[in-house]
Design a protein around this motif. Structure first.
Motif, mmCIF file in Angstrom:
data_model
loop_
_atom_site.group_PDB
_atom_site.id
_atom_site.type_symbol
_atom_site.label_atom_id
_atom_site.label_comp_id
_atom_site.label_asym_id
_atom_site.label_seq_id
_atom_site.Cartn_x
_atom_site.Cartn_y
_atom_site.Cartn_z
ATOM 1 N N GLN A 23 4.294 5.860 -5.284
ATOM 2 C CA GLN A 23 4.317 5.953 -6.737
ATOM 3 C C GLN A 23 3.329 7.000 -7.242
ATOM 4 O O GLN A 23 3.622 7.752 -8.168
ATOM 5 N N ARG A 24 2.173 7.050 -6.619
ATOM 6 C CA ARG A 24 1.178 8.059 -7.000
ATOM 7 C C ARG A 24 1.716 9.463 -6.732
ATOM 8 O O ARG A 24 1.557 10.370 -7.544
ATOM 9 N N MET B 168 0.819 -1.186 0.000
ATOM 10 C CA MET B 168 0.000 0.000 0.000
ATOM 11 C C MET B 168 0.876 1.267 0.000
ATOM 12 O O MET B 168 0.601 2.217 -0.722
ATOM 13 N N THR B 169 1.922 1.253 0.820
ATOM 14 C CA THR B 169 2.824 2.400 0.900
ATOM 15 C C THR B 169 3.508 2.626 -0.446
ATOM 16 O O THR B 169 3.664 3.776 -0.885
ATOM 17 N N TYR B 170 3.913 1.534 -1.088
ATOM 18 C CA TYR B 170 4.559 1.643 -2.398
ATOM 19 C C TYR B 170 3.623 2.319 -3.403
ATOM 20 O O TYR B 170 4.035 3.225 -4.133
#
Length: 135
Positions: free
Chosen positions: A7-8, A1-3
């Motif tokens: 990225q967003r 989720m953090t990744y």
């Protein structure tokens, strides 16, 4: 989720930077009447330098138009309208600036009044609004 969130955020930052660079090219183009009017002399080298700058700015704006058509199609139309408006406004102003004598004193560097940019400013505001929504 953090990744995914990271990225967003990276994509958003990249888009914002690209939008800012596209707007900067237009802003620099709108400043060219002042650069031409404040030229230090009327020599072939000065004319060549200034026309090269104008050509480079036109190429940069064309690059950004193409990039936006590929990467952010909802922004491409408002940016194209901004470029067209800026070219119309500043193009006329540049023609008039070339007809003026070069400035030869520090006192004359203050032109006294700004070139009108009402239409370009309105097109820029509309473009920025669409850019914000696209981020």
């Amino acid at each position: 989720m953090t990744y995914a969130l990271n990225q967003r955020a990276v994509r958003r930052e990249r888009r914002a930077k690209t939008f800012a660079e596209a707007l900067t090219a237009v802003e620099e183009y709108l400043e060219m009447p002042y650069r031409i009017r404040r030229r230090p002399e009327s020599s072939a080298s000065v004319r060549q330098q200034l026309t090269d700058e104008v050509s480079g700015l036109l190429a940069r704006m064309a690059f950004h138009q193409a990039w936006l058509q590929i990467e952010a199609s909802s922004v491409a139309g408002p940016y194209a309208a901004l470029v067209a408006t800026a070219r119309a406004e500043a193009g006329t102003q540049m023609s008039l600036a070339w007809q003026q004598q070069p400035l030869t004193s520090d006192d004359s560097m203050n032109l006294g009044s700004a070139y009108p940019r009402d239409r370009s400013n309105a097109a820029r505001a509309a473009c920025i609004e669409v850019m914000r929504r696209h981020l």
